[in-house]
Design a protein around this motif. Structure first.
Motif, PDB file in Angstrom:
ATOM      1  N   ALA A   7       0.835  -1.197   0.000  1.00  0.00           N
ATOM      2  CA  ALA A   7       0.000   0.000   0.000  1.00  0.00           C
ATOM      3  C   ALA A   7       0.874   1.253   0.000  1.00  0.00           C
ATOM      4  O   ALA A   7       1.952   1.255   0.602  1.00  0.00           O
ATOM      5  N   PRO A   8       0.439   2.326  -0.654  1.00  0.00           N
ATOM      6  CA  PRO A   8       1.212   3.576  -0.647  1.00  0.00           C
ATOM      7  C   PRO A   8       1.189   4.218   0.732  1.00  0.00           C
ATOM      8  O   PRO A   8       0.292   3.952   1.545  1.00  0.00           O
ATOM      9  N   ALA A   9       2.175   5.042   0.997  1.00  0.00           N
ATOM     10  CA  ALA A   9       2.245   5.737   2.277  1.00  0.00           C
ATOM     11  C   ALA A   9       1.081   6.716   2.411  1.00  0.00           C
ATOM     12  O   ALA A   9       0.640   7.315   1.429  1.00  0.00           O
ATOM     13  N   SER A  10       0.585   6.870   3.618  1.00  0.00           N
ATOM     14  CA  SER A  10      -0.511   7.798   3.873  1.00  0.00           C
ATOM     15  C   SER A  10      -0.018   9.234   3.805  1.00  0.00           C
ATOM     16  O   SER A  10       1.069   9.559   4.298  1.00  0.00           O
ATOM     17  N   LEU A  11      -0.817  10.091   3.181  1.00  0.00           N
ATOM     18  CA  LEU A  11      -0.472  11.509   3.093  1.00  0.00           C
ATOM     19  C   LEU A  11      -1.088  12.309   4.230  1.00  0.00           C
ATOM     20  O   LEU A  11      -0.780  13.484   4.412  1.00  0.00           O
ATOM     21  N   ASP A  12      -1.959  11.675   5.014  1.00  0.00           N
ATOM     22  CA  ASP A  12      -2.681  12.380   6.073  1.00  0.00           C
ATOM     23  C   ASP A  12      -1.956  12.344   7.409  1.00  0.00           C
ATOM     24  O   ASP A  12      -2.259  13.138   8.295  1.00  0.00           O
ATOM     25  N   ARG A  13      -1.009  11.426   7.557  1.00  0.00           N
ATOM     26  CA  ARG A  13      -0.375  11.240   8.850  1.00  0.00           C
ATOM     27  C   ARG A  13       1.064  10.788   8.655  1.00  0.00           C
ATOM     28  O   ARG A  13       1.330   9.897   7.856  1.00  0.00           O
ATOM     29  N   PRO A  14       2.015  11.395   9.373  1.00  0.00           N
ATOM     30  CA  PRO A  14       3.432  11.039   9.188  1.00  0.00           C
ATOM     31  C   PRO A  14       3.800   9.752   9.920  1.00  0.00           C
ATOM     32  O   PRO A  14       4.464   9.768  10.954  1.00  0.00           O
ATOM     33  N   CYS A  15       3.374   8.618   9.387  1.00  0.00           N
ATOM     34  CA  CYS A  15       3.648   7.323  10.016  1.00  0.00           C
ATOM     35  C   CYS A  15       5.021   6.807   9.591  1.00  0.00           C
ATOM     36  O   CYS A  15       5.567   7.221   8.565  1.00  0.00           O
ATOM     37  N   ARG A  16       5.546   5.862  10.362  1.00  0.00           N
ATOM     38  CA  ARG A  16       6.881   5.318  10.073  1.00  0.00           C
ATOM     39  C   ARG A  16       6.979   3.897  10.622  1.00  0.00           C
ATOM     40  O   ARG A  16       6.190   3.487  11.473  1.00  0.00           O
ATOM     41  N   PRO A  17       7.963   3.132  10.161  1.00  0.00           N
ATOM     42  CA  PRO A  17       8.170   1.804  10.735  1.00  0.00           C
ATOM     43  C   PRO A  17       8.649   1.902  12.184  1.00  0.00           C
ATOM     44  O   PRO A  17       9.410   2.801  12.545  1.00  0.00           O
ATOM     45  N   SER A  18       8.200   0.982  13.005  1.00  0.00           N
ATOM     46  CA  SER A  18       8.617   0.971  14.408  1.00  0.00           C
ATOM     47  C   SER A  18      10.072   0.518  14.533  1.00  0.00           C
ATOM     48  O   SER A  18      10.473  -0.455  13.895  1.00  0.00           O
ATOM     49  N   PRO A  19      10.861   1.184  15.364  1.00  0.00           N
ATOM     50  CA  PRO A  19      12.246   0.741  15.571  1.00  0.00           C
ATOM     51  C   PRO A  19      12.351  -0.448  16.531  1.00  0.00           C
ATOM     52  O   PRO A  19      13.424  -1.018  16.709  1.00  0.00           O
ATOM     53  N   ALA A  20      11.239  -0.822  17.151  1.00  0.00           N
ATOM     54  CA  ALA A  20      11.254  -1.929  18.105  1.00  0.00           C
ATOM     55  C   ALA A  20      10.398  -3.088  17.580  1.00  0.00           C
ATOM     56  O   ALA A  20       9.362  -2.848  16.965  1.00  0.00           O
ATOM     57  N   PRO A  21      10.868  -4.314  17.776  1.00  0.00           N
ATOM     58  CA  PRO A  21      12.109  -4.697  18.451  1.00  0.00           C
ATOM     59  C   PRO A  21      13.330  -4.384  17.598  1.00  0.00           C
ATOM     60  O   PRO A  21      13.241  -4.312  16.369  1.00  0.00           O
ATOM     61  N   ARG A  28       7.651 -13.982   5.706  1.00  0.00           N
ATOM     62  CA  ARG A  28       8.602 -12.921   6.043  1.00  0.00           C
ATOM     63  C   ARG A  28       8.102 -12.154   7.258  1.00  0.00           C
ATOM     64  O   ARG A  28       6.892 -12.003   7.458  1.00  0.00           O
ATOM     65  N   VAL A  29       9.028 -11.629   8.058  1.00  0.00           N
ATOM     66  CA  VAL A  29       8.685 -10.848   9.244  1.00  0.00           C
ATOM     67  C   VAL A  29       9.107  -9.408   9.009  1.00  0.00           C
ATOM     68  O   VAL A  29      10.227  -9.136   8.552  1.00  0.00           O
ATOM     69  N   GLY A  30       8.208  -8.462   9.294  1.00  0.00           N
ATOM     70  CA  GLY A  30       8.490  -7.048   9.101  1.00  0.00           C
ATOM     71  C   GLY A  30       8.120  -6.235  10.328  1.00  0.00           C
ATOM     72  O   GLY A  30       7.744  -6.784  11.377  1.00  0.00           O
ATOM     73  N   ARG A  31       8.212  -4.946  10.183  1.00  0.00           N
ATOM     74  CA  ARG A  31       7.970  -4.036  11.303  1.00  0.00           C
ATOM     75  C   ARG A  31       6.552  -3.465  11.279  1.00  0.00           C
ATOM     76  O   ARG A  31       5.944  -3.328  10.224  1.00  0.00           O
ATOM     77  N   ARG A  32       6.067  -3.116  12.458  1.00  0.00           N
ATOM     78  CA  ARG A  32       4.774  -2.455  12.572  1.00  0.00           C
ATOM     79  C   ARG A  32       4.880  -1.019  12.061  1.00  0.00           C
ATOM     80  O   ARG A  32       5.968  -0.436  12.016  1.00  0.00           O
ATOM     81  N   GLU A  33       3.740  -0.447  11.706  1.00  0.00           N
ATOM     82  CA  GLU A  33       3.683   0.969  11.351  1.00  0.00           C
ATOM     83  C   GLU A  33       3.159   1.744  12.551  1.00  0.00           C
ATOM     84  O   GLU A  33       2.068   1.470  13.051  1.00  0.00           O
TER      85      GLU A  33
END
Length: 260
Positions: free
Chosen positions: A37-51, A148-153
């Motif tokens: 999915a494309p990045a949201s333009l309404d909110r500055p979300c990012r991948p979680s650095p944890a874990p 595959r394992v990835g990070r939360r947004e």
């Protein structure tokens, strides 16, 4: 010869810079979300650095059994190509307490069945100091499913209505006018009718309710004014921070323009 030595030196410097960047704990990129999915333009979300270190898929599920069961289901459904992306949340003891289907490119019934298979083959992860989560993606279409394992947004808290004007009063005149987060950080003149800008920091619970508020920067020095501003801020409606769509406690700092 000189040019060749220069090129070799530059290549070595670039290689060292890349190594330093890789080991510097730089913030993960959007690709780590495993989302199409494309990045949201309404909110500055990012991948979680944890874990800090993502677990292997086999630490979350019995991957061999899951792949075998998912492959059989996939072939029985006509072998459609696509994927499912699940949000996986764990408590401190490592128990999988939540699984949410957040994205899929497969027939809905099959996506739901794959989610149930993940539940049936879940494992208890290692214990951790606090609740945590990751994403688990299953791609269907090759010789066998691929895990595959990835990070939360994670998405920061924000003011629900950026206009929020005329709610309270400062010096007898309505005020409010919450500016965008990108508003200038400089404090505006406080004299005359120009008013001024204060920067406010709030702590929010998972419901978006203010649990703490304080002024970070202000051109006004009278405690009575500050208390009135903070009372107004506590009544503002906020959108809570989220992790893969689930509300969580968070903090927010924003500028508030006041009119005398």
């Amino acid at each position: 010869m000189t040019n060749r030595r220069l090129l070799v030196s530059m290549a070595a410097l670039l290689a060292c810079a890349a190594c330093a960047s890789a080991g510097s704990g730089a913030a993960p990129g959007r690709a780590s979300l495993l989302s199409d999915a494309p990045a949201s333009l309404d909110r500055p979300c990012r991948p979680s650095p944890a874990p800090a270190q993502l677990p292997a898929a086999d630490a979350l599920v019995d991957s061999a059994a899951l792949i075998a069961a998912a492959g059989e289901l996939w072939r029985g459904a006509g072998s459609p190509r696509g994927h499912v992306l699940l949000a996986m949340a764990y408590d401190e003891a490592g128990l999988n307490v939540r699984r949410d289907l957040i994205e899929h490119r497969l027939p809905p019934a099959m996506a739901d069945s794959l989610q149930k298979l993940v539940f049936a083959h879940r494992r208890t992860a290692d214990a951790a100091p606090r609740e945590w989560g990751v994403r688990l993606r299953m791609d269907m279409g090759g010789e066998q499913p691929v895990l595959r394992v990835g990070r939360r947004e994670v998405c920061p808290a924000q003011v629900r209505d950026a206009a929020v004007a005329g709610y309270g009063a400062f010096g007898g005149t309505p005020f409010g006018d919450v500016r965008e987060r990108s508003a200038p950080t400089a404090i505006l003149p406080a004299g005359g009718s120009g008013g001024g800008t204060v920067w406010v920091r709030v702590a929010l619970d998972a419901g978006g309710h203010v649990t703490e508020a304080r002024l970070e920067r202000t051109p006004f020095g009278r405690a009575g004014w500050e208390n009135r501003v903070l009372s107004y801020v506590r009544a503002i409606s906020f959108v809570p921070a989220t992790e893969d769509g689930w509300p969580v406690p968070g903090q927010l700092m924003f500028p508030l323009r006041l009119n005398r």
